[in-house]
Design a protein around this motif. Structure first.
Motif, short mmCIF file in Angstrom:
data_model
loop_
_atom_site.label_atom_id
_atom_site.label_comp_id
_atom_site.label_asym_id
_atom_site.label_seq_id
_atom_site.Cartn_x
_atom_site.Cartn_y
_atom_site.Cartn_z
N PRO A 68 48.09 -1.20 -29.55
CA PRO A 68 47.81 0.21 -29.26
C PRO A 68 48.53 1.12 -30.25
N PRO A 69 47.84 2.18 -30.70
CA PRO A 69 48.47 3.10 -31.65
C PRO A 69 49.73 3.74 -31.07
N GLU A 131 40.74 9.77 -34.82
CA GLU A 131 39.90 8.68 -34.34
C GLU A 131 40.43 7.39 -34.97
N VAL A 132 40.80 6.44 -34.15
CA VAL A 132 41.38 5.19 -34.66
C VAL A 132 40.28 4.34 -35.28
N HIS A 133 40.48 3.97 -36.52
CA HIS A 133 39.56 3.07 -37.22
C HIS A 133 40.01 1.63 -37.01
N TYR A 136 47.18 -1.98 -35.94
CA TYR A 136 48.01 -3.18 -35.81
C TYR A 136 49.44 -2.72 -35.49
N LYS A 137 50.35 -3.66 -35.31
CA LYS A 137 51.74 -3.28 -35.01
C LYS A 137 52.38 -2.53 -36.16
#
Length: 192
Positions: A68-69, A131-133, A136-137
């Motif tokens: 998750p961002p 907007e998430v493209h 990753y961690k």
């Protein structure tokens, strides 16, 4: 008395043997052409590989989210847009970018404003949605649609890819902006 004409004078196609050879060669060329035509236009199309018409809805790519961002990444991205992109308080922007964007510039050089970041007079730098493209961690790529201030004389709105990485690629490193590029290409003129 008329002079007799030799076989060489009569031409290649006057010989029955030459005519048979020509018939076999042309038949072979026709057969090869027929095989190519059938394989490209009939058998290949019936397999459905390149069917131009579909009654199925288009598949929309979903964002690739492996982690998750992080909210702190968004905070860095927002501050970057409010400083480097708007060319305000560049001293605040300098520690927010990694070497991919700094390009070896010193802080003093960075503060001149001649930096490798696309400047854009965004009216919505404080409110634009990310907007998430993919996420990753240690990496995050977003798309943000910036809207220009009225009367600025630039494209009214322009989406940008804004990428962030964690410092030293460590899961607990601080977020740094490493990519900022417009998602735009010049229009292709129509052939009329």
């Amino acid at each position: 008395m008329e002079p007799s004409s030799s076989t060489a004078d009569r031409g290649f196609l006057s010989s029955p043997r030459a005519q048979r050879k020509l018939m076999w060669i042309s038949g072979g060329v026709f057969g090869i052409g027929l095989i190519v035509f059938l394989s490209v236009f009939v058998f290949h199309e019936s397999s459905g590989l390149h069917s131009p018409i579909s009654n199925k809805p288009a598949k929309v790519a979903k964002p690739l989210i492996k982690a998750p961002p992080d909210k702190s990444a968004y905070k860095v991205a927002r501050t970057f847009m409010e400083t480097a992109v708007l060319r305000k308080n560049l001293d605040v922007a300098y520690p927010l970018v990694n070497h991919d964007i700094k390009g070896g510039l010193t802080k003093k050089q960075w503060e001149t404003g001649n930096i490798p970041v696309i400047g854009y007079p965004a009216d919505n730098a404080k409110t634009a949605a990310f907007e998430v493209h993919w996420s990753y961690k240690t990496q995050l790529m977003t798309i943000v649609d910036l809207v220009a201030k009225p009367g600025s004389g630039v494209r009214p709105h322009l989406p940008f890819f804004l990428g962030l990485v964690r410092a030293h690629n460590k899961p607990n490193g601080k977020w740094l902006v490493n990519y900022f590029e417009a998602d735009w290409s010049p229009p292709i003129p129509s052939a009329q």
